[in-house]
Scaffold this active site. Structure first.
Site, PDB file in Angstrom:
ATOM      1  N   SER A  31       0.837  -1.206   0.000  1.00  0.00           N
ATOM      2  CA  SER A  31       0.000   0.000   0.000  1.00  0.00           C
ATOM      3  C   SER A  31       0.873   1.257   0.000  1.00  0.00           C
ATOM      4  O   SER A  31       1.551   1.541  -0.982  1.00  0.00           O
ATOM      5  CB  SER A  31      -0.960  -0.028   1.186  1.00  0.00           C
ATOM      6  OG  SER A  31      -2.098   0.773   0.905  1.00  0.00           O
TER       7      SER A  31
ATOM      8  N   LYS B 236     -21.857  17.583  10.665  1.00  0.00           N
ATOM      9  CA  LYS B 236     -20.721  18.139  11.393  1.00  0.00           C
ATOM     10  C   LYS B 236     -20.037  17.083  12.258  1.00  0.00           C
ATOM     11  O   LYS B 236     -18.835  17.178  12.535  1.00  0.00           O
ATOM     12  CB  LYS B 236     -21.171  19.319  12.267  1.00  0.00           C
ATOM     13  CG  LYS B 236     -20.039  20.070  12.914  1.00  0.00           C
ATOM     14  CD  LYS B 236     -19.120  20.662  11.858  1.00  0.00           C
ATOM     15  CE  LYS B 236     -17.977  21.420  12.537  1.00  0.00           C
ATOM     16  NZ  LYS B 236     -16.766  21.396  11.731  1.00  0.00           N
TER      17      LYS B 236
END
Length: 335
Positions: free
Chosen positions: A145, A197
């Protein structure tokens, strides 16, 4: 939750009492001699405020040098083995140090933070465009990765027979701790200006709309990763996407699929660099942080603070971050 994360949380709980002292030590009062002495001793133990040093791996000409850049452990600020500032400082040295004639990335990492990986990648591309010196990558036990992402900076990439590589992709992991909170009698509350939020909150299940927001971010990061491999291995985008389903590859598979150039050990790659670039007498070195006593036991984010009160606060902040979603170029099996 992984063993490592439980250890971080357990360590932080031990420091809860100490953290309450941070309010006292952070007050704008005169620093007493004992406080100053304690800060200086802790800074010495952690290696804070000390310049990076050069460590010679193989003696040779100081006018012709091969720079080794080790990328070790999980990429990110909480890692005890990976130091982002050291990496960035080392890359900057290439820009001005004319004695550096070749660079070798020594990779032993499952990957990690998207931001840290890309920041170092972009700076290195900028610097190497100016210097135009050969770049190699030597994979160790694992270069998956984000580790493979780093390898794409090299002109030639080599793995060992037992290397685990690939895992081309992006992952986000987090926790829904709602049921745990219910069992222990904790009732989280939040006041927010918009419905998203508290996106990624561990206190409740994620909505479908929120999942789509995260997936869009992951898809964009993945597209950038694919392009990095396209550029690094001179492959078509279609072929890269075929290979980039997140799976790991053995060295043999990686070579057959064009992800690495050959199967060699680090020492053989060094010999190859010397041979291919007329660097038979070159010095081999790396840049490193000074390691005083047990400094290596501590993650680099602690070393960024210059007194122990702030360091305790940093530990508590890291505990909070552990239960938030983490978006990474990382092979989860490499924890």
């Amino acid at each position: 939750m992984s063993k490592k994360k439980w250890i971080v949380i357990a360590f932080a709980l031990v420091l809860i009492v100490a953290s309450s002292l941070s309010k006292v030590y952070n007050e704008p009062a005169d620093i007493t001699y004992s406080e100053k002495w304690a800060n200086e001793r802790l800074n010495s133990l952690l290696g804070i405020g000390q310049d990076y040093i050069e460590e010679i791996r193989e003696d040779g000409s100081v006018d012709q040098r091969i720079l080794v850049i080790p990328i070790e452990g999980v990429i990110g600020i909480a890692s005890p083995t990976y130091d982002q500032q050291l990496i960035m400082d080392t890359i900057e040295q290439i820009r001005t140090d004319e004695s550096i004639k070749a660079v070798l990335f020594e990779l032993n990492t499952p990957g990690g933070g998207v931001y840290e990986t890309r920041e170092a990648y972009d700076l290195f591309k900028e610097v190497i465009a100016e210097r135009k010196i050969p770049v190699y990558a030597s994979m160790g036990q694992v270069a998956a990765s984000g580790g493979f992402y780093y390898a794409m900076l090299a002109d030639k990439v080599y793995a060992t027979p037992e290397t685990i590589t690939g895992s081309i992709g992006v992952i986000m992991s987090g926790y829904n701790m709602r049921e745990l909170y219910d069992k222990i009698g904790v009732e989280p509350y939040v006041f927010k200006s918009g419905k998203m939020k508290d996106l990624g909150s561990s206190a409740r299940k994620m909505t479908k709309e929120e999942e789509e927001v995260f997936q869009e971010y992951i898809d964009e990061a993945f597209d950038r990763f694919v392009q990095v491999v396209v550029d690094g291995r001179d492959m078509s985008e279609e072929r890269v996407r075929e290979l980039a389903d997140g799976r790991i590859y053995t060295a043999k598979q990686a070579k057959e699929n064009g992800l690495v150039d050959d199967i060699l050990y680090y020492r053989q790659v060094i010999d190859l660099i010397r041979e291919e670039n007329d660097l038979a007498n070159a010095q081999v070195f790396e840049k490193a942080a000074p390691q005083d006593q047990f400094a290596s036991f501590f993650p680099t984010f602690l070393k960024s603070e210059d007194n122990y009160a702030k360091q305790f606060d940093q530990v508590l902040n890291r505990v909070k971050e552990e239960v938030l979603p983490q978006i990474e170029y990382r092979w989860e099996g490499g924890k």
